[in-house]
Design a protein around this motif. Structure first.
Motif, short mmCIF file in Angstrom:
data_model
loop_
_atom_site.label_atom_id
_atom_site.label_comp_id
_atom_site.label_asym_id
_atom_site.label_seq_id
_atom_site.Cartn_x
_atom_site.Cartn_y
_atom_site.Cartn_z
N THR A 98 80.83 68.98 33.47
CA THR A 98 80.74 70.19 32.63
C THR A 98 79.67 71.16 33.13
O THR A 98 79.26 72.05 32.40
CB THR A 98 80.41 69.79 31.18
OG1 THR A 98 79.15 69.07 31.17
CG2 THR A 98 81.49 68.92 30.58
N GLU B 295 90.00 61.01 36.71
CA GLU B 295 90.24 60.85 35.28
C GLU B 295 89.51 61.90 34.43
O GLU B 295 89.89 62.16 33.31
CB GLU B 295 89.79 59.46 34.84
CG GLU B 295 90.54 58.33 35.54
CD GLU B 295 89.98 56.97 35.18
OE1 GLU B 295 90.65 56.25 34.41
OE2 GLU B 295 88.86 56.65 35.63
N TYR B 296 88.45 62.48 34.98
CA TYR B 296 87.66 63.44 34.22
C TYR B 296 86.83 64.29 35.19
O TYR B 296 86.70 63.96 36.37
CB TYR B 296 86.74 62.71 33.24
CG TYR B 296 86.01 61.54 33.85
CD1 TYR B 296 84.82 61.71 34.56
CD2 TYR B 296 86.52 60.24 33.73
CE1 TYR B 296 84.16 60.64 35.14
CE2 TYR B 296 85.85 59.16 34.30
CZ TYR B 296 84.68 59.37 35.00
OH TYR B 296 84.03 58.31 35.58
N SER B 297 86.29 65.38 34.68
CA SER B 297 85.47 66.25 35.53
C SER B 297 84.18 66.61 34.78
O SER B 297 84.10 66.48 33.56
CB SER B 297 86.23 67.53 35.89
OG SER B 297 86.62 68.23 34.72
N TYR C 42 86.96 64.54 27.35
CA TYR C 42 87.69 63.38 27.85
C TYR C 42 87.30 62.13 27.06
O TYR C 42 86.15 61.70 27.12
CB TYR C 42 87.41 63.16 29.33
CG TYR C 42 87.71 64.36 30.20
CD1 TYR C 42 88.98 64.57 30.71
CD2 TYR C 42 86.71 65.29 30.51
CE1 TYR C 42 89.26 65.66 31.51
CE2 TYR C 42 86.99 66.39 31.29
CZ TYR C 42 88.26 66.57 31.80
OH TYR C 42 88.54 67.66 32.57
N VAL D 75 85.38 59.44 28.94
CA VAL D 75 83.95 59.66 29.18
C VAL D 75 83.14 59.12 28.01
O VAL D 75 82.13 58.44 28.18
CB VAL D 75 83.65 61.16 29.40
CG1 VAL D 75 82.14 61.42 29.39
CG2 VAL D 75 84.24 61.63 30.72
N PHE E 82 78.44 65.22 32.19
CA PHE E 82 79.85 65.02 31.80
C PHE E 82 80.08 65.18 30.30
O PHE E 82 81.13 64.80 29.79
CB PHE E 82 80.32 63.63 32.27
CG PHE E 82 80.61 63.57 33.74
CD1 PHE E 82 81.88 63.87 34.24
CD2 PHE E 82 79.60 63.27 34.64
CE1 PHE E 82 82.13 63.84 35.60
CE2 PHE E 82 79.85 63.23 36.00
CZ PHE E 82 81.11 63.52 36.49
N SER F 229 82.56 65.10 24.56
CA SER F 229 83.26 65.31 25.82
C SER F 229 84.72 65.63 25.55
O SER F 229 85.30 65.19 24.55
CB SER F 229 83.16 64.06 26.70
OG SER F 229 83.98 64.19 27.85
#
Length: 327
Positions: free
Chosen positions: A167, A163-165, A209, A212, A200, A207
């Motif tokens: 940073t 769903e997210y990565s 996302y 997040v 993140f 973020s």
């Protein structure tokens, strides 16, 4: 004809110094979890990637990493040890990282060449120059089989579920964890909740996302409901992290990277080390409170002393006045 010996000597010395600097091994430090943690770690991981993509060293034609001859793996590990000063007991860790980067390289080739183009001519025209033709032909035959395609589709579905990565770019979590630990007055590592927020989000706390930001807001809300004295407790923060992000899966611990199991992180030894760290923090806090109390009492004593000296001066002045009147 005459020669400037001193000049030649200086040149030779300078050249030798530069060679020694090039030949000097880069030292890699490891944390209590067996993960490389100093800033030079990014150089190590980059070099591991270079060697993992050397198809002459680690042939891509093998379907599985386990099928590659051990001698090839040992040679690749030795190449890493030639450049970096790494404890001997970390050879398995290095091999595991080589395995991961080798699989990543194969996946990249398949995505950018095999899956992207449909004809043999197109694929050959866009083939990565690091892939020998004879190995490519074997890969082409393997990937064209139905069973290989099924595995590939399954792995693609797993990847799309993310769903997210983070940073952090190429900087591993272990390096960031070590930096945060050094910043802490008691040398305590950050909790997984703290590390999640750091890795993140951007520097301004935002973020890319929305999910997040929602998860961080949820963790902060749960933390705010705890008594003030419990909000800095790493166990409570870890509990909130697991409730919000999810429980650890088999053989993997979130925020710790590849290679560490729940038992290694949450086992007896790990709990004992965490307990010692918390006790140290508590003792430090207690000492600071005692020091603060002592300083407060010292200030009160100094204040009383000043009052006493002032009263004594007034009394001496009165005595002098009375003595003058009597005379």
């Amino acid at each position: 004809m005459s020669f400037d010996v001193s000049s030649n000597s200086k040149y030779s010395s300078s050249r030798n110094s530069k060679k020694q600097a090039r030949d000097a091994k880069i030292t890699i430090e490891f944390d209590d979890n067996g993960q490389p943690c100093n800033d030079e770690t990014t150089q190590l991981l980059s070099w591991i990637g270079v060697k993992a993509r050397d198809a002459n060293l680690l042939p891509l034609s093998y379907l599985d990493w386990r099928k590659i001859p051990q001698q090839n793996k040992d040679d690749a590990v030795n190449k890493i040890y030639e450049k970096f000063n790494i404890p001997e007991d970390k050879r398995k860790w290095v091999e595991k990282k080589l395995s991961k980067r080798w699989r990543d390289f194969k996946h990249l080739i398949k995505s950018n060449v095999f899956n992207k183009y449909s004809t043999h001519e197109e694929r050959l025209a866009h083939l990565d120059a690091r892939v020998p033709l004879e190995q490519w032909n074997i890969l082409l035959e393997t990937w064209s089989q139905d069973s290989s395609q099924i595995i590939s589709e399954r792995n693609s579905r797993h990847s799309s579920n993310r769903e997210y990565s983070h940073t952090t770019g190429k900087t591993p979590f272990a390096v960031i964890r070590e930096r945060k630990r050094k910043e802490h007055p008691d040398g305590l590592p950050p909790s997984r909740m703290e590390l999640f927020k750091t890795t993140f989000t951007k520097k301004d706390g935002s973020s890319a996302y929305p999910i997040v930001e929602k998860k961080i807001a949820k963790m902060d809300e749960k933390l705010s409901k705890l008594p003030v004295q419990m909000r800095d407790d790493s166990d409570m923060q870890d509990k909130i992290f697991r409730e919000t992000i999810g429980e650890d899966t088999h053989g993997r611990v979130r925020m710790y990277g590849v290679g560490l199991t729940p038992k290694q992180i949450h086992g007896t030894a790990a709990k004992r080390a965490a307990s010692y760290s918390r006790e140290n923090a508590q003792l430090r806090t207690h000492f600071m409170m005692l020091q603060e109390t002592i300083n407060e009492h010292r200030a009160e004593i100094n204040e009383l002393k000043d009052k006493y000296e002032m009263l004594q001066a007034q009394m001496e002045k009165c005595l002098r006045v009375m003595k003058g009147q009597q005379s």
